[in-house]
Design an enzyme around this catalytic site. Structure first.
Site, short mmCIF file in Angstrom:
data_model
loop_
_atom_site.label_atom_id
_atom_site.label_comp_id
_atom_site.label_asym_id
_atom_site.label_seq_id
_atom_site.Cartn_x
_atom_site.Cartn_y
_atom_site.Cartn_z
N LYS A 216 2.88 15.82 1.59
CA LYS A 216 2.19 16.27 2.79
C LYS A 216 0.77 15.14 3.13
O LYS A 216 -0.11 15.02 2.34
CB LYS A 216 1.66 17.53 2.54
CG LYS A 216 1.02 18.36 3.65
CD LYS A 216 0.29 19.69 3.58
CE LYS A 216 -0.61 20.13 4.42
NZ LYS A 216 -1.11 21.52 4.27
N GLN B 168 3.33 4.85 -3.99
CA GLN B 168 3.96 6.10 -4.57
C GLN B 168 5.26 6.41 -3.50
O GLN B 168 6.03 7.19 -4.28
CB GLN B 168 2.95 6.93 -4.84
CG GLN B 168 2.52 7.75 -3.43
CD GLN B 168 1.48 7.00 -2.78
OE1 GLN B 168 1.10 5.91 -3.31
NE2 GLN B 168 0.81 7.53 -1.75
N CYS C 134 -17.82 16.47 -11.13
CA CYS C 134 -18.80 16.27 -12.24
C CYS C 134 -18.73 14.45 -12.41
O CYS C 134 -18.01 14.20 -11.68
CB CYS C 134 -18.17 16.79 -13.63
SG CYS C 134 -16.33 16.17 -14.08
N ASP D 199 0.94 -1.29 0.18
CA ASP D 199 0.15 0.07 0.01
C ASP D 199 0.74 1.14 -0.02
O ASP D 199 1.89 1.21 0.44
CB ASP D 199 -0.91 0.08 1.34
CG ASP D 199 -2.15 1.07 1.10
OD1 ASP D 199 -2.41 1.35 -0.13
OD2 ASP D 199 -2.57 1.42 2.21
N GLU D 200 0.21 2.36 -0.45
CA GLU D 200 1.07 3.79 -0.62
C GLU D 200 2.45 3.31 -1.38
O GLU D 200 3.32 3.87 -0.82
CB GLU D 200 1.26 4.26 1.00
CG GLU D 200 -0.07 4.49 1.74
CD GLU D 200 -0.82 5.55 1.23
OE1 GLU D 200 -0.50 6.13 0.07
OE2 GLU D 200 -1.78 5.56 1.80
#
Length: 190
Positions: free
Chosen positions: A169, A88, A146, A85-86
């Site tokens: 952040k 990035q 949208c 997970d995470e």
């Protein structure tokens, strides 16, 4: 044959729910999995994977110096799958470790994370996963404003869009909004 999967999506696209679902399915069949997450995200605690709908699980935290390949290699029982997970927030060497887990240990790896940051630039982990992954899949969600597909993450501060600053952040829906390209450049933030 094991493969390296990268499944990316914007905030609120259900990445963590997918990890917890995959883990549950393997474990229900008596197959062991390893779940890891970046040590950077500590919103719900160190080494915790948690979804916005309340599901959470304690997992191994990946720190800068973590040797993922070495950790998986020394396990007493070879896992059926490694879930990240995470992703990035991973460093280049972590992603190369994941590729070695697949290629040398024949263990499938599924990494989940954001592709791009609020400045619309790739994260380090995302960049190397896009380069090395055998299979890349987008987990889709819709723009907050949208019905278009959300492809970008807009950072906000007191309701105003932010396009510059530190890449990382940690925050949730109070800081980040999933939007389409149109609303990234022209947000309807009230």
């Amino acid at each position: 044959m094991a493969q390296l999967y990268y499944k990316y999506g914007t905030m609120n696209s259900g990445k963590t729910i997918e990890i917890l679902k995959v883990a549950h399915n393997y474990e229900e069949q008596g197959k062991s999995v390893v779940i890891m997450t970046s040590a950077v995200d500590t919103r719900d605690g160190f080494g915790v994977v948690s979804s916005r709908i309340g599901m959470k699980r304690n997992v191994m935290a990946i720190e800068d110096q973590t040797d993922i390949f070495g950790y998986i290699q020394q396990l007493p029982e070879k896992p059926y799958c490694v879930l990240i997970d995470e992703a990035q927030f991973l460093k280049r060497h972590h992603v190369y470790d994941l590729a070695r887990v697949v290629d040398e240990l024949d263990v499938p790896v599924m990494a989940f994370g954001l592709k791009n940051d609020f400045r619309n630039e790739l994260f380090e982990g995302s960049k190397y996963l896009l380069l090395l992954a055998d299979k890349i899949e987008e987990i889709k969600t819709i723009c907050q404003y949208c019905s278009r597909k959300a492809t970008m993450v807009l950072r906000t501060d007191n309701g105003k869009p932010v396009y510059d600053g530190e890449q990382i952040k940690i925050g949730g829906h109070e800081t980040y909004i999933s939007v389409c390209r149109k609303h990234y450049f022209n947000p309807d933030i009230k």
